[in-house]
Motif scaffolding. Structure first.
Motif, mmCIF file in Angstrom:
data_model
loop_
_atom_site.group_PDB
_atom_site.id
_atom_site.type_symbol
_atom_site.label_atom_id
_atom_site.label_comp_id
_atom_site.label_asym_id
_atom_site.label_seq_id
_atom_site.Cartn_x
_atom_site.Cartn_y
_atom_site.Cartn_z
ATOM 1 N N ASN A 129 46.368 57.320 31.766
ATOM 2 C CA ASN A 129 45.289 56.355 31.977
ATOM 3 C C ASN A 129 44.851 56.356 33.438
ATOM 4 O OD1 ASN A 129 45.262 55.080 29.262
ATOM 5 N ND2 ASN A 129 47.369 54.653 29.824
ATOM 6 N N LYS A 130 43.647 56.817 33.683
ATOM 7 C CA LYS A 130 43.133 56.875 35.044
ATOM 8 C C LYS A 130 42.284 55.660 35.400
ATOM 9 C CE LYS A 130 42.980 61.875 34.790
ATOM 10 N NZ LYS A 130 43.956 62.442 35.567
ATOM 11 N N SER A 131 41.816 54.947 34.384
ATOM 12 C CA SER A 131 41.000 53.759 34.633
ATOM 13 C C SER A 131 41.245 52.721 33.531
ATOM 14 C CB SER A 131 39.518 54.124 34.699
ATOM 15 O OG SER A 131 39.085 54.615 33.458
ATOM 16 N N LYS A 132 40.836 51.504 33.840
ATOM 17 C CA LYS A 132 40.989 50.390 32.887
ATOM 18 C C LYS A 132 39.713 49.568 32.905
ATOM 19 C CE LYS A 132 44.105 46.554 31.725
ATOM 20 N NZ LYS A 132 43.084 45.644 31.300
ATOM 21 N N ILE A 133 39.251 49.193 31.721
ATOM 22 C CA ILE A 133 38.026 48.396 31.599
ATOM 23 C C ILE A 133 38.390 46.996 31.113
ATOM 24 C CG2 ILE A 133 35.844 48.145 30.359
ATOM 25 C CD1 ILE A 133 35.684 51.198 30.292
ATOM 26 N N ASP A 134 37.900 45.993 31.850
ATOM 27 C CA ASP A 134 38.058 44.590 31.470
ATOM 28 C C ASP A 134 36.671 43.985 31.326
ATOM 29 O OD1 ASP A 134 40.979 44.304 31.640
ATOM 30 O OD2 ASP A 134 40.702 44.629 33.786
ATOM 31 N N ASN A 135 36.516 43.071 30.381
ATOM 32 C CA ASN A 135 35.230 42.408 30.147
ATOM 33 C C ASN A 135 35.332 40.927 30.508
ATOM 34 O OD1 ASN A 135 33.688 44.649 28.990
ATOM 35 N ND2 ASN A 135 35.237 44.562 27.396
ATOM 36 N N PHE A 136 34.264 40.421 31.109
ATOM 37 C CA PHE A 136 34.187 39.028 31.544
ATOM 38 C C PHE A 136 32.849 38.452 31.124
ATOM 39 C CE2 PHE A 136 37.087 41.128 34.382
ATOM 40 C CZ PHE A 136 38.072 40.198 34.637
ATOM 41 N N GLU A 137 32.782 37.114 31.094
ATOM 42 C CA GLU A 137 31.507 36.452 30.846
ATOM 43 C C GLU A 137 31.326 35.314 31.830
ATOM 44 O OE1 GLU A 137 31.329 35.013 26.825
ATOM 45 O OE2 GLU A 137 33.008 33.667 27.083
ATOM 46 N N LEU A 138 30.089 35.103 32.204
ATOM 47 C CA LEU A 138 29.701 33.987 33.054
ATOM 48 C C LEU A 138 28.813 33.079 32.224
ATOM 49 C CD1 LEU A 138 29.384 32.563 35.841
ATOM 50 C CD2 LEU A 138 27.378 34.031 36.193
ATOM 51 N N ALA A 160 45.696 45.265 21.284
ATOM 52 C CA ALA A 160 46.838 45.232 22.205
ATOM 53 C C ALA A 160 46.464 45.984 23.486
ATOM 54 C CB ALA A 160 48.053 45.876 21.561
ATOM 55 N N ASP A 161 46.790 45.388 24.617
ATOM 56 C CA ASP A 161 46.470 45.984 25.904
ATOM 57 C C ASP A 161 47.770 46.381 26.606
ATOM 58 O OD1 ASP A 161 45.426 46.797 28.321
ATOM 59 O OD2 ASP A 161 44.567 44.848 28.836
ATOM 60 N N ARG A 162 48.117 47.635 26.488
ATOM 61 C CA ARG A 162 49.348 48.145 27.079
ATOM 62 C C ARG A 162 49.340 48.062 28.610
ATOM 63 N NH1 ARG A 162 51.675 52.591 29.116
ATOM 64 N NH2 ARG A 162 49.899 53.969 29.258
ATOM 65 N N LEU A 163 48.141 48.016 29.188
ATOM 66 C CA LEU A 163 48.015 47.986 30.647
ATOM 67 C C LEU A 163 47.550 46.626 31.165
ATOM 68 C CD1 LEU A 163 46.328 51.460 31.168
ATOM 69 C CD2 LEU A 163 48.706 50.855 31.589
ATOM 70 N N ALA A 188 48.118 45.777 34.788
ATOM 71 C CA ALA A 188 47.533 46.613 35.835
ATOM 72 C C ALA A 188 46.355 45.964 36.560
ATOM 73 C CB ALA A 188 47.100 47.952 35.248
ATOM 74 N N THR A 189 45.720 44.970 35.953
ATOM 75 C CA THR A 189 44.597 44.281 36.592
ATOM 76 C C THR A 189 44.738 42.780 36.397
ATOM 77 O OG1 THR A 189 43.254 44.520 34.587
ATOM 78 C CG2 THR A 189 42.971 46.206 36.283
ATOM 79 N N SER A 190 44.124 42.033 37.286
ATOM 80 C CA SER A 190 44.186 40.570 37.167
ATOM 81 C C SER A 190 42.960 40.067 36.418
ATOM 82 C CB SER A 190 44.251 39.930 38.554
ATOM 83 O OG SER A 190 43.083 40.227 39.277
ATOM 84 N N LYS A 191 43.145 38.963 35.714
ATOM 85 C CA LYS A 191 42.059 38.346 34.948
ATOM 86 C C LYS A 191 42.079 36.844 35.215
ATOM 87 C CE LYS A 191 42.221 41.550 31.071
ATOM 88 N NZ LYS A 191 42.380 41.629 29.627
ATOM 89 N N SER A 192 41.421 36.450 36.267
ATOM 90 C CA SER A 192 41.372 35.042 36.640
ATOM 91 C C SER A 192 40.123 34.382 36.080
ATOM 92 C CB SER A 192 41.376 34.900 38.155
ATOM 93 O OG SER A 192 42.544 35.482 38.689
ATOM 94 N N THR A 193 40.182 33.065 35.957
ATOM 95 C CA THR A 193 39.048 32.259 35.524
ATOM 96 C C THR A 193 38.621 31.388 36.696
ATOM 97 O OG1 THR A 193 39.827 32.214 33.247
ATOM 98 C CG2 THR A 193 38.310 30.469 33.889
#
Length: 149
Positions: free
Chosen positions: A56-65, A82-85, A88-93
């Motif tokens: 895995n060279k990159s990871k995609i996360d989705n957000f909404e405003l 399921a997100d195995r990674l 690897a990234t933060s997901k703050s609100t």
């Protein structure tokens, strides 16, 4: 068609254009969906971490405003997959209350949620000459500089 008809049609076109411009300024609420792509190879340079990443060279996360004239909330869009990674990234609100001039951050740290309350920072945006069309909307690039970045 006479000269008077041409002027009349020009005025009608101007009024239609101005009404579209006026309606564009009346947007007071909405929803915007964002996709964030993180370069994991650049983020993790340690050999042990790269081993955990595998191919895995990159990871995609989705957000909404979600926003209106009083409050906004920026939050991750949860997936059923399921997100195995997920580590690897933060997901703050982030919740902003414009009337009370405060921010509420909900940080996910090691599986625990930490809530931080702060005041809304005044930001100086620099409007640039850069423009592009995004989904039929003509957009102007604005830049906010914080800590030299």
């Amino acid at each position: 068609m006479g000269k008077l008809d041409g002027i009349k049609n020009l005025w009608i076109l101007c009024l239609i254009f101005l009404s579209f411009q006026a309606n564009a300024q009346l947007i007071t609420s909405g929803k915007i969906v964002f996709e964030r792509k993180t370069n994991l190879e650049k983020k993790f340079t340690d050999a042990r971490m790269k081993n955990w990443l595998g191919d895995n060279k990159s990871k995609i996360d989705n957000f909404e405003l979600l926003f209106n004239d009083t409050i906004s909330i920026f939050k991750p869009i949860e997936s059923d997959e399921a997100d195995r990674l997920s580590w690897a990234t933060s997901k703050s609100t982030v919740l902003q209350n414009f009337n009370q001039k405060d921010n509420l951050f909900v940080l996910d740290v090691a599986g625990q949620q930490i809530i931080v309350k702060d005041s809304i920072q005044i930001r100086k945006w620099q409007i640039t000459d850069s423009k592009r069309t995004i989904d039929k909307y003509r957009c102007t690039k604005a830049v906010y500089q914080k800590n030299d970045s």
